[in-house]
Design a protein around this motif. Structure first.
Motif, PDB file in Angstrom:
ATOM      1  N   HIS A 148       0.879  -1.310  -0.100  1.00 16.51           N
ATOM      2  CA  HIS A 148       0.148  -0.061   0.197  1.00 16.51           C
ATOM      3  C   HIS A 148       0.825   1.242  -0.022  1.00 16.51           C
ATOM      4  O   HIS A 148       1.885   1.280   0.572  1.00 16.51           O
ATOM      5  CB  HIS A 148      -0.828  -0.091   1.356  1.00 16.51           C
ATOM      6  N   MET A 149       0.513   2.286  -0.770  1.00 15.95           N
ATOM      7  CA  MET A 149       1.402   3.315  -0.793  1.00 15.95           C
ATOM      8  C   MET A 149       0.599   4.639  -0.108  1.00 15.95           C
ATOM      9  O   MET A 149      -0.713   4.963  -0.139  1.00 15.95           O
ATOM     10  CB  MET A 149       1.316   3.752  -2.405  1.00 15.95           C
ATOM     11  N   GLY A 150       1.591   5.491   0.444  1.00 12.44           N
ATOM     12  CA  GLY A 150       1.067   6.610   0.987  1.00 12.44           C
ATOM     13  C   GLY A 150       1.912   7.985   0.403  1.00 12.44           C
ATOM     14  O   GLY A 150       2.911   7.824   0.144  1.00 12.44           O
ATOM     15  N   TRP A 151       1.284   9.020   0.375  1.00 18.75           N
ATOM     16  CA  TRP A 151       1.728  10.465  -0.072  1.00 18.75           C
ATOM     17  C   TRP A 151       1.807  11.280   1.557  1.00 18.75           C
ATOM     18  O   TRP A 151       0.602  11.373   2.037  1.00 18.75           O
ATOM     19  CB  TRP A 151       1.231  11.053  -0.930  1.00 18.75           C
ATOM     20  N   PHE A 152       3.142  11.646   1.810  1.00 22.57           N
ATOM     21  CA  PHE A 152       3.241  12.664   2.860  1.00 22.57           C
ATOM     22  C   PHE A 152       3.708  14.094   2.461  1.00 22.57           C
ATOM     23  O   PHE A 152       4.476  13.835   1.393  1.00 22.57           O
ATOM     24  CB  PHE A 152       4.110  11.835   4.023  1.00 22.57           C
ATOM     25  N   ARG A 153       3.621  14.846   3.303  1.00 19.89           N
ATOM     26  CA  ARG A 153       4.447  16.270   3.082  1.00 19.89           C
ATOM     27  C   ARG A 153       4.976  16.818   4.249  1.00 19.89           C
ATOM     28  O   ARG A 153       4.542  16.355   5.314  1.00 19.89           O
ATOM     29  CB  ARG A 153       3.532  17.264   2.163  1.00 19.89           C
ATOM     30  N   GLN A 154       6.147  17.446   4.085  1.00 22.28           N
ATOM     31  CA  GLN A 154       6.521  18.203   5.246  1.00 22.28           C
ATOM     32  C   GLN A 154       6.946  19.710   4.933  1.00 22.28           C
ATOM     33  O   GLN A 154       7.670  19.883   4.104  1.00 22.28           O
ATOM     34  CB  GLN A 154       7.540  17.463   5.821  1.00 22.28           C
ATOM     35  N   ALA A 155       6.461  20.540   5.397  1.00 23.19           N
ATOM     36  CA  ALA A 155       6.832  21.840   5.469  1.00 23.19           C
ATOM     37  C   ALA A 155       7.752  22.098   6.323  1.00 23.19           C
ATOM     38  O   ALA A 155       8.226  21.756   7.430  1.00 23.19           O
ATOM     39  CB  ALA A 155       5.541  22.660   5.650  1.00 23.19           C
ATOM     40  N   PRO A 156       8.518  23.453   6.168  1.00 23.20           N
ATOM     41  CA  PRO A 156       9.723  23.791   6.929  1.00 23.20           C
ATOM     42  C   PRO A 156       9.011  24.138   8.569  1.00 23.20           C
ATOM     43  O   PRO A 156       8.323  24.589   8.515  1.00 23.20           O
ATOM     44  CB  PRO A 156      10.321  25.142   6.279  1.00 23.20           C
ATOM     45  N   GLY A 157       9.746  23.429   9.415  1.00 23.70           N
ATOM     46  CA  GLY A 157       9.482  23.793  10.676  1.00 23.70           C
ATOM     47  C   GLY A 157       8.095  22.965  11.317  1.00 23.70           C
ATOM     48  O   GLY A 157       7.730  23.107  12.527  1.00 23.70           O
ATOM     49  N   LYS A 158       7.637  22.040  10.166  1.00 23.85           N
ATOM     50  CA  LYS A 158       6.253  21.428  10.859  1.00 23.85           C
ATOM     51  C   LYS A 158       6.828  20.058  10.484  1.00 23.85           C
ATOM     52  O   LYS A 158       7.779  19.357   9.794  1.00 23.85           O
ATOM     53  CB  LYS A 158       5.383  21.647   9.787  1.00 23.85           C
ATOM     54  N   GLU A 159       5.911  19.124  11.131  1.00 26.99           N
ATOM     55  CA  GLU A 159       5.887  17.629  11.370  1.00 26.99           C
ATOM     56  C   GLU A 159       5.545  17.211   9.737  1.00 26.99           C
ATOM     57  O   GLU A 159       4.599  17.817   9.268  1.00 26.99           O
ATOM     58  CB  GLU A 159       5.264  16.844  12.362  1.00 26.99           C
ATOM     59  N   ARG A 160       6.051  15.981   9.556  1.00 29.07           N
ATOM     60  CA  ARG A 160       5.582  15.209   8.554  1.00 29.07           C
ATOM     61  C   ARG A 160       3.926  14.971   8.466  1.00 29.07           C
ATOM     62  O   ARG A 160       3.929  14.292   9.538  1.00 29.07           O
ATOM     63  CB  ARG A 160       6.420  13.819   8.139  1.00 29.07           C
ATOM     64  N   GLU A 161       3.170  15.058   7.454  1.00 29.53           N
ATOM     65  CA  GLU A 161       1.681  14.977   7.812  1.00 29.53           C
ATOM     66  C   GLU A 161       1.316  14.179   6.602  1.00 29.53           C
ATOM     67  O   GLU A 161       1.962  14.130   5.341  1.00 29.53           O
ATOM     68  CB  GLU A 161       1.040  16.188   7.574  1.00 29.53           C
ATOM     69  N   GLY A 174      -7.896   0.169  -5.320  1.00 29.97           N
ATOM     70  CA  GLY A 174      -9.612   0.259  -5.011  1.00 29.97           C
ATOM     71  C   GLY A 174      -9.884   0.989  -4.142  1.00 29.97           C
ATOM     72  O   GLY A 174     -11.194   1.444  -4.174  1.00 29.97           O
ATOM     73  N   SER A 175      -9.328   1.628  -3.157  1.00 30.00           N
ATOM     74  CA  SER A 175      -9.435   2.457  -2.232  1.00 30.00           C
ATOM     75  C   SER A 175      -8.372   3.387  -1.868  1.00 30.00           C
ATOM     76  O   SER A 175      -7.141   3.213  -1.893  1.00 30.00           O
ATOM     77  CB  SER A 175      -9.606   1.573  -0.870  1.00 30.00           C
ATOM     78  N   THR A 176      -8.733   4.731  -2.017  1.00 31.67           N
ATOM     79  CA  THR A 176      -8.053   5.786  -1.579  1.00 31.67           C
ATOM     80  C   THR A 176      -8.592   6.619  -0.304  1.00 31.67           C
ATOM     81  O   THR A 176      -9.522   6.545  -0.130  1.00 31.67           O
ATOM     82  CB  THR A 176      -8.057   6.767  -2.538  1.00 31.67           C
ATOM     83  N   TYR A 177      -7.446   7.147   0.416  1.00 30.52           N
ATOM     84  CA  TYR A 177      -7.853   8.034   1.378  1.00 30.52           C
ATOM     85  C   TYR A 177      -7.094   9.396   1.375  1.00 30.52           C
ATOM     86  O   TYR A 177      -5.792   9.428   0.865  1.00 30.52           O
ATOM     87  CB  TYR A 177      -7.409   7.378   2.902  1.00 30.52           C
ATOM     88  N   TYR A 178      -7.906  10.219   1.898  1.00 34.62           N
ATOM     89  CA  TYR A 178      -7.214  11.606   1.979  1.00 34.62           C
ATOM     90  C   TYR A 178      -7.233  12.234   3.032  1.00 34.62           C
ATOM     91  O   TYR A 178      -8.278  12.282   3.929  1.00 34.62           O
ATOM     92  CB  TYR A 178      -7.896  12.579   0.778  1.00 34.62           C
ATOM     93  N   ALA A 179      -6.201  13.545   3.287  1.00 32.06           N
ATOM     94  CA  ALA A 179      -6.341  14.178   4.238  1.00 32.06           C
ATOM     95  C   ALA A 179      -7.373  15.318   4.082  1.00 32.06           C
ATOM     96  O   ALA A 179      -7.798  15.640   2.878  1.00 32.06           O
ATOM     97  CB  ALA A 179      -5.039  14.950   4.658  1.00 32.06           C
ATOM     98  N   ASP A 180      -8.292  15.805   5.037  1.00 34.69           N
ATOM     99  CA  ASP A 180      -9.430  16.775   4.897  1.00 34.69           C
ATOM    100  C   ASP A 180      -8.745  17.980   4.111  1.00 34.69           C
ATOM    101  O   ASP A 180      -9.647  18.597   3.250  1.00 34.69           O
ATOM    102  CB  ASP A 180      -9.790  17.129   6.158  1.00 34.69           C
ATOM    103  N   SER A 181      -7.410  18.284   4.519  1.00 32.74           N
ATOM    104  CA  SER A 181      -6.996  19.625   3.769  1.00 32.74           C
ATOM    105  C   SER A 181      -6.890  19.484   2.146  1.00 32.74           C
ATOM    106  O   SER A 181      -7.014  20.420   1.492  1.00 32.74           O
ATOM    107  CB  SER A 181      -5.721  19.976   4.408  1.00 32.74           C
ATOM    108  N   VAL A 182      -6.940  18.408   1.693  1.00 28.35           N
ATOM    109  CA  VAL A 182      -6.626  18.276   0.141  1.00 28.35           C
ATOM    110  C   VAL A 182      -7.481  17.300  -0.498  1.00 28.35           C
ATOM    111  O   VAL A 182      -7.900  17.204  -1.737  1.00 28.35           O
ATOM    112  CB  VAL A 182      -5.395  17.318   0.143  1.00 28.35           C
ATOM    113  N   LYS A 183      -8.584  16.982   0.381  1.00 29.50           N
ATOM    114  CA  LYS A 183      -9.682  16.100  -0.297  1.00 29.50           C
ATOM    115  C   LYS A 183     -10.692  16.871  -1.191  1.00 29.50           C
ATOM    116  O   LYS A 183     -10.767  18.476  -1.095  1.00 29.50           O
ATOM    117  CB  LYS A 183     -10.944  15.787   0.712  1.00 29.50           C
TER     118      LYS A 183
END
Length: 122
Positions: free
Chosen positions: A32-45, A55-64
């Motif tokens: 299974h694969m995930g995408w994450f991101r990390q902005a300067p000074g912030k934790e990886r999210e 067949g199934s995908t999941y998204y953070a609310d901020s990008v949905k």
């Protein structure tokens, strides 16, 4: 072992689009694969995740509604289509792989790419 290489990042104006790719090699079957991101000074999210079959995908609310994860197992590649980009989407984007169930926590992923920078200007 699984090796992951991201590509497709860059500089884009707000409202624009980018498509990230993550090329996988090694023992990718069942991953299974995930995408994450990390902005300067912030934790990886968490950004998005997709099951091995796609067949199934999941998204953070901020990008949905703006981002779409997909994969082509014949090419061992996972994609993240990002539309309507906002300055707050600026970050280094990483893809990650795990076996044994979809997760949204970075620490539960076994393999990581080195990331690709996405910068959204206002």
């Amino acid at each position: 072992q699984v090796a992951l290489v991201e590509s497709g990042g860059g500089l884009v104006q707000a409202g624009g689009s980018l498509r990230l790719s993550c090329a996988a090699s090694g023992r990718t079957f069942g991953s299974h694969m995930g995408w994450f991101r990390q902005a300067p000074g912030k934790e990886r999210e968490f950004v998005a995740a997709i099951t091995y079959t796609g067949g199934s995908t999941y998204y953070a609310d901020s990008v949905k509604g703006r981002f779409t994860a997909s994969r082509d197992n014949a090419k061992n590649t996972v994609y993240l289509q990002m539309n309507s980009l906002k300055p707050e989407d600026t970050a280094v984007y990483y893809c990650a792989a795990r076996i044994g169930g979809i997760r949204t926590t970075p620490s539960e992923y076994d393999y990581w790419g080195r990331g690709t920078q996405v910068t959204v200007s206002s």
